[in-house]
Design a protein around this motif. Structure first.
Motif, short mmCIF file in Angstrom:
data_model
loop_
_atom_site.label_atom_id
_atom_site.label_comp_id
_atom_site.label_asym_id
_atom_site.label_seq_id
_atom_site.Cartn_x
_atom_site.Cartn_y
_atom_site.Cartn_z
N SER A 123 0.85 -1.19 0.00
CA SER A 123 0.00 0.00 0.00
C SER A 123 0.88 1.24 0.00
O SER A 123 2.07 1.18 0.34
CB SER A 123 -0.94 0.01 1.22
N LEU A 124 0.31 2.37 -0.39
CA LEU A 124 1.03 3.63 -0.43
C LEU A 124 1.15 4.21 0.98
O LEU A 124 0.24 4.07 1.80
CB LEU A 124 0.31 4.62 -1.35
N LYS A 125 2.27 4.89 1.24
CA LYS A 125 2.47 5.49 2.56
C LYS A 125 1.41 6.55 2.87
O LYS A 125 0.96 6.67 4.00
CB LYS A 125 3.87 6.11 2.65
N LYS A 126 1.02 7.32 1.85
CA LYS A 126 0.04 8.38 2.06
C LYS A 126 -1.39 7.84 2.13
O LYS A 126 -2.29 8.55 2.58
CB LYS A 126 0.16 9.41 0.95
N LEU A 127 -1.58 6.60 1.68
CA LEU A 127 -2.92 5.99 1.70
C LEU A 127 -2.83 4.59 2.31
O LEU A 127 -3.01 3.57 1.63
CB LEU A 127 -3.50 5.92 0.28
N PRO A 128 -2.55 4.50 3.61
CA PRO A 128 -2.38 3.18 4.22
C PRO A 128 -3.66 2.36 4.29
O PRO A 128 -3.60 1.14 4.49
CB PRO A 128 -1.87 3.52 5.63
N LYS A 129 -4.82 3.03 4.12
CA LYS A 129 -6.08 2.29 4.17
C LYS A 129 -6.40 1.61 2.84
O LYS A 129 -7.34 0.83 2.77
CB LYS A 129 -7.22 3.23 4.56
N LEU A 130 -5.62 1.92 1.80
CA LEU A 130 -5.77 1.27 0.50
C LEU A 130 -4.65 0.27 0.30
O LEU A 130 -3.49 0.55 0.61
CB LEU A 130 -5.76 2.30 -0.62
N ALA A 131 -4.96 -0.90 -0.22
CA ALA A 131 -3.96 -1.93 -0.48
C ALA A 131 -4.27 -2.62 -1.79
O ALA A 131 -5.41 -2.60 -2.27
CB ALA A 131 -3.92 -2.94 0.65
N PHE A 132 -3.25 -3.22 -2.39
CA PHE A 132 -3.43 -3.89 -3.67
C PHE A 132 -2.57 -5.14 -3.73
O PHE A 132 -1.64 -5.32 -2.94
CB PHE A 132 -3.05 -2.94 -4.83
N ARG A 133 -2.89 -6.01 -4.70
CA ARG A 133 -2.09 -7.20 -4.97
C ARG A 133 -2.21 -7.54 -6.45
O ARG A 133 -3.31 -7.58 -7.00
CB ARG A 133 -2.56 -8.39 -4.13
N ILE A 134 -1.08 -7.76 -7.12
CA ILE A 134 -1.04 -8.15 -8.53
C ILE A 134 -0.24 -9.43 -8.65
O ILE A 134 0.85 -9.56 -8.06
CB ILE A 134 -0.41 -7.04 -9.41
N HIS A 135 -0.76 -10.37 -9.41
CA HIS A 135 -0.09 -11.67 -9.56
C HIS A 135 -0.24 -12.17 -10.99
O HIS A 135 -1.28 -11.98 -11.62
CB HIS A 135 -0.70 -12.70 -8.60
#
Length: 207
Positions: A123-135
């Motif tokens: 996740s981005l430091k400025k947006l810790p409540k957002l997360a992602f995963r790519i595979h």
């Protein structure tokens, strides 16, 4: 580098019904197809319930955990889970964590096959409540070979991609998941059996 079926065979009570080099339907205590429920990332997978040439269209490299449920506990997933339930669960999204990931590859001399798979999450430091995963995964397998001859029509290739994103706040939590699985299978020529005569001929064949 193993397929989903090969990994499940390590679990006691599990076996597979094979139609080709990479077509493996899970079998739990002798039951398969519509007697088994497969749940992939919380979504019911229906492909393996069809004919013998269909196996679960799931990339095992994405799974953080593989679990098999047998007995009465499987009834919570529906009345058709007579044989059992297979749960394929990826790791949770990395909320509030910096970027991380992995890349792995395998090679096999028989069939001159190769596989490469990679994952990136965080996740981005400025947006810790957002997360992602790519595979993503790619696998290419040539014609399989016995000690004395090639096994006809056993080459295959498969490609898969998945992406997930989520938001976890104090009042709202939501996530979205997308996956695509593409495969070109070679069904072993000798597996086409229409009657007992064909079956007996296959047993007596030198190759």
């Amino acid at each position: 580098g193993n397929t989903l079926g090969e990994q499940l065979m390590r679990i006691p009570g599990m076996s597979t019904l094979n139609t080709g080099s990479s077509i493996m339907k899970p079998v739990i205590n002798g039951m398969h197809s519509n007697r088994i429920v497969v749940v992939n990332s919380g979504i019911r997978q229906e492909g393996q319930q069809w004919g013998s040439e269909h196996a679960p269209e799931i990339d095992p490299n994405l799974a953080g955990n593989l679990e098999v449920i047998q007995g009465a506990s499987g009834l919570q997933y529906g009345p058709d889970a007579i044989g059992g339930v297979i749960l394929v669960t990826p790791d949770e999204l990395a909320y509030g964590k910096s970027f991380s990931g992995w890349v792995k590859s395998t090679a096999q001399s028989n069939g001159r096959s190769g596989m490469i798979s990679g994952l990136l999450n965080g996740s981005l430091k400025k947006l810790p409540k957002l997360a992602f995963r790519i595979h993503a995964t790619g696998r290419i397998t040539g014609t399989q070979q016995s000690p004395n001859y090639f096994i006809k029509n056993t080459a295959s290739n498969e490609y898969s991609f998945s992406g997930a994103a989520g938001y976890k706040g104090t009042r709202l939590e939501a996530d979205v998941f997308y996956t695509r699985y593409t495969t070109n299978l070679g069904i072993f020529t000798g597996s086409h059996i229409g009657n007992l005569t064909d079956l007996n001929s296959a047993f007596l064949a030198e190759e």
